[in-house]
Design a protein around this motif. Structure first.
Motif, PDB file in Angstrom:
ATOM      1  N   ALA A  95       0.840  -1.204   0.000  1.00 61.68           N
ATOM      2  CA  ALA A  95       0.000   0.000   0.000  1.00 61.68           C
ATOM      3  C   ALA A  95       0.873   1.251   0.000  1.00 61.68           C
ATOM      4  O   ALA A  95       1.936   1.286   0.618  1.00 61.68           O
ATOM      5  N   GLU A  96       0.412   2.252  -0.729  1.00 57.18           N
ATOM      6  CA  GLU A  96       1.117   3.531  -0.811  1.00 57.18           C
ATOM      7  C   GLU A  96       0.137   4.665  -0.594  1.00 57.18           C
ATOM      8  O   GLU A  96      -1.065   4.511  -0.808  1.00 57.18           O
ATOM      9  N   SER A  97       0.676   5.811  -0.202  1.00 53.16           N
ATOM     10  CA  SER A  97      -0.135   7.006  -0.005  1.00 53.16           C
ATOM     11  C   SER A  97       0.634   8.194  -0.555  1.00 53.16           C
ATOM     12  O   SER A  97       1.847   8.276  -0.387  1.00 53.16           O
ATOM     13  N   SER A  98      -0.076   9.097  -1.210  1.00 53.32           N
ATOM     14  CA  SER A  98       0.564  10.288  -1.779  1.00 53.32           C
ATOM     15  C   SER A  98      -0.237  11.523  -1.399  1.00 53.32           C
ATOM     16  O   SER A  98      -1.448  11.577  -1.640  1.00 53.32           O
ATOM     17  N   PRO A  99       0.423  12.519  -0.820  1.00 55.23           N
ATOM     18  CA  PRO A  99      -0.289  13.749  -0.490  1.00 55.23           C
ATOM     19  C   PRO A  99      -0.649  14.518  -1.758  1.00 55.23           C
ATOM     20  O   PRO A  99       0.084  14.492  -2.741  1.00 55.23           O
ATOM     21  N   ILE A 100      -1.798  15.166  -1.732  1.00 56.04           N
ATOM     22  CA  ILE A 100      -2.203  16.022  -2.841  1.00 56.04           C
ATOM     23  C   ILE A 100      -2.214  17.473  -2.385  1.00 56.04           C
ATOM     24  O   ILE A 100      -1.740  18.351  -3.080  1.00 56.04           O
ATOM     25  N   GLY A 101      -2.731  17.720  -1.194  1.00 53.94           N
ATOM     26  CA  GLY A 101      -2.731  19.077  -0.672  1.00 53.94           C
ATOM     27  C   GLY A 101      -3.338  19.137   0.710  1.00 53.94           C
ATOM     28  O   GLY A 101      -4.078  18.254   1.121  1.00 53.94           O
ATOM     29  N   GLN A 102      -2.984  20.202   1.435  1.00 49.85           N
ATOM     30  CA  GLN A 102      -3.599  20.431   2.728  1.00 49.85           C
ATOM     31  C   GLN A 102      -3.528  21.906   3.049  1.00 49.85           C
ATOM     32  O   GLN A 102      -2.751  22.641   2.457  1.00 49.85           O
ATOM     33  N   GLY A 103      -4.406  22.313   3.936  1.00 51.39           N
ATOM     34  CA  GLY A 103      -4.473  23.714   4.312  1.00 51.39           C
ATOM     35  C   GLY A 103      -5.810  23.999   4.951  1.00 51.39           C
ATOM     36  O   GLY A 103      -6.344  23.183   5.694  1.00 51.39           O
ATOM     37  N   ASN A 104      -6.356  25.164   4.632  1.00 52.80           N
ATOM     38  CA  ASN A 104      -7.649  25.579   5.152  1.00 52.80           C
ATOM     39  C   ASN A 104      -8.555  25.951   3.999  1.00 52.80           C
ATOM     40  O   ASN A 104      -8.115  26.582   3.037  1.00 52.80           O
ATOM     41  N   TYR A 108     -11.655  25.943   7.669  1.00 54.88           N
ATOM     42  CA  TYR A 108     -11.624  24.578   8.187  1.00 54.88           C
ATOM     43  C   TYR A 108     -10.347  23.874   7.741  1.00 54.88           C
ATOM     44  O   TYR A 108      -9.989  23.918   6.565  1.00 54.88           O
ATOM     45  N   PRO A 109      -9.661  23.161   8.642  1.00 54.02           N
ATOM     46  CA  PRO A 109      -8.510  22.358   8.243  1.00 54.02           C
ATOM     47  C   PRO A 109      -8.942  21.237   7.300  1.00 54.02           C
ATOM     48  O   PRO A 109      -9.928  20.547   7.549  1.00 54.02           O
ATOM     49  N   VAL A 110      -8.173  21.080   6.206  1.00 57.25           N
ATOM     50  CA  VAL A 110      -8.511  20.119   5.154  1.00 57.25           C
ATOM     51  C   VAL A 110      -7.238  19.411   4.702  1.00 57.25           C
ATOM     52  O   VAL A 110      -6.163  20.002   4.653  1.00 57.25           O
ATOM     53  N   ILE A 111      -7.379  18.146   4.335  1.00 61.25           N
ATOM     54  CA  ILE A 111      -6.286  17.422   3.697  1.00 61.25           C
ATOM     55  C   ILE A 111      -6.867  16.560   2.573  1.00 61.25           C
ATOM     56  O   ILE A 111      -7.965  16.021   2.698  1.00 61.25           O
ATOM     57  N   VAL A 112      -6.127  16.472   1.469  1.00 52.06           N
ATOM     58  CA  VAL A 112      -6.521  15.648   0.326  1.00 52.06           C
ATOM     59  C   VAL A 112      -5.331  14.758   0.001  1.00 52.06           C
ATOM     60  O   VAL A 112      -4.194  15.220  -0.064  1.00 52.06           O
ATOM     61  N   TRP A 113      -5.597  13.476  -0.214  1.00 52.86           N
ATOM     62  CA  TRP A 113      -4.520  12.552  -0.543  1.00 52.86           C
ATOM     63  C   TRP A 113      -5.047  11.392  -1.365  1.00 52.86           C
ATOM     64  O   TRP A 113      -6.246  11.205  -1.508  1.00 52.86           O
ATOM     65  N   LEU A 114      -4.123  10.606  -1.880  1.00 51.38           N
ATOM     66  CA  LEU A 114      -4.453   9.437  -2.683  1.00 51.38           C
ATOM     67  C   LEU A 114      -3.852   8.215  -2.009  1.00 51.38           C
ATOM     68  O   LEU A 114      -2.701   8.258  -1.580  1.00 51.38           O
ATOM     69  N   GLN A 115      -4.635   7.151  -1.899  1.00 50.62           N
ATOM     70  CA  GLN A 115      -4.129   5.886  -1.367  1.00 50.62           C
ATOM     71  C   GLN A 115      -4.252   4.826  -2.448  1.00 50.62           C
ATOM     72  O   GLN A 115      -5.214   4.819  -3.215  1.00 50.62           O
ATOM     73  N   TYR A 116      -3.251   3.946  -2.476  1.00 47.59           N
ATOM     74  CA  TYR A 116      -3.183   2.928  -3.511  1.00 47.59           C
ATOM     75  C   TYR A 116      -2.905   1.573  -2.882  1.00 47.59           C
ATOM     76  O   TYR A 116      -2.003   1.419  -2.067  1.00 47.59           O
ATOM     77  N   CYS A 117      -3.709   0.588  -3.268  1.00 42.84           N
ATOM     78  CA  CYS A 117      -3.503  -0.800  -2.872  1.00 42.84           C
ATOM     79  C   CYS A 117      -3.317  -1.585  -4.165  1.00 42.84           C
ATOM     80  O   CYS A 117      -4.256  -1.667  -4.966  1.00 42.84           O
ATOM     81  N   PRO A 118      -2.132  -2.151  -4.406  1.00 41.08           N
ATOM     82  CA  PRO A 118      -1.903  -2.847  -5.671  1.00 41.08           C
ATOM     83  C   PRO A 118      -2.780  -4.080  -5.862  1.00 41.08           C
ATOM     84  O   PRO A 118      -3.117  -4.432  -6.993  1.00 41.08           O
ATOM     85  N   LEU A 119      -3.180  -4.734  -4.755  1.00 43.78           N
ATOM     86  CA  LEU A 119      -4.030  -5.912  -4.866  1.00 43.78           C
ATOM     87  C   LEU A 119      -4.834  -6.076  -3.579  1.00 43.78           C
ATOM     88  O   LEU A 119      -4.308  -6.512  -2.553  1.00 43.78           O
TER      89      LEU A 119
END
Length: 182
Positions: A95-104, A108-119
């Protein structure tokens, strides 16, 4: 997507269309071509799963999930992300995770990211999920778009735009005011 954001609670529980939004609300649209496949609400949370027409929550290739955790105000978006990353790492080899962005956004505090599961061992398919977490003053909100295949760049861009339009508003705070409903 619908042109006017639909408040999830209005969408789910058929509040009259002329009712104005009160207090803190999650604004999220039902994507064009999607249907609600599952919804549930209890004292702790509200969850809705939307899938493309012709699919179900048991057999899907794409899904949008909306979660509202009532009164969960002691968790930051970063802490929620770290917890989810840990769970994915424990259940999905590689499994991997990649940040896309965070801030307000709108205060409101916000975070956006992508998670990947190969199988995914339960489905035998890869799983890619774009997530947006928002820490409200009254509740905690998570909207995710999941794919059971590797999405191409235009799909990632389309759903990133979708997540950018997911907002929290609050009728009690002028700079976070909710839109007027018809």
């Amino acid at each position: 997507m619908h042109l006017i954001p639909i408040l999830l609670t209005i969408f789910l529980f058929s509040v009259p269309a002329h009712a104005q939004l009160k207090n803190e609300n999650l604004l999220v649209t039902v994507p064009d071509g999607y249907i609600v496949g599952f919804q549930d609400k209890n004292a702790r949370q509200q969850m809705t799963e939307m899938v493309p027409r012709g699919q179900s929550v048991k057999d899907w290739t794409e899904m949008v999930t909306v979660q509202i955790f009532f009164r969960m105000t002691d968790v930051t978006p970063e802490a929620y992300k770290q917890r989810l990353e840990k769970l994915w790492a424990e259940t999905c080899k590689g499994a991997e995770s990649s940040p896309i962005g965070q801030g307000n956004e709108r205060g409101y505090p916000v975070i956006v990211w992508l998670q990947y599961c190969p199988l995914n061992k339960d489905t035998g398919k890869p799983e890619v999920t774009l997530l947006k977490a928002i820490a409200g003053k009254d509740s905690f909100y998570v909207v995710q778009k999941a794919f059971r295949f590797p999405p191409d760049k235009p799909q990632v861009e389309q759903w990133s735009r979708y997540l950018r339009n997911v907002l929290v508003c609050d009728s009690r705070v002028a700079e976070r005011a909710c839109p007027k409903t018809k």
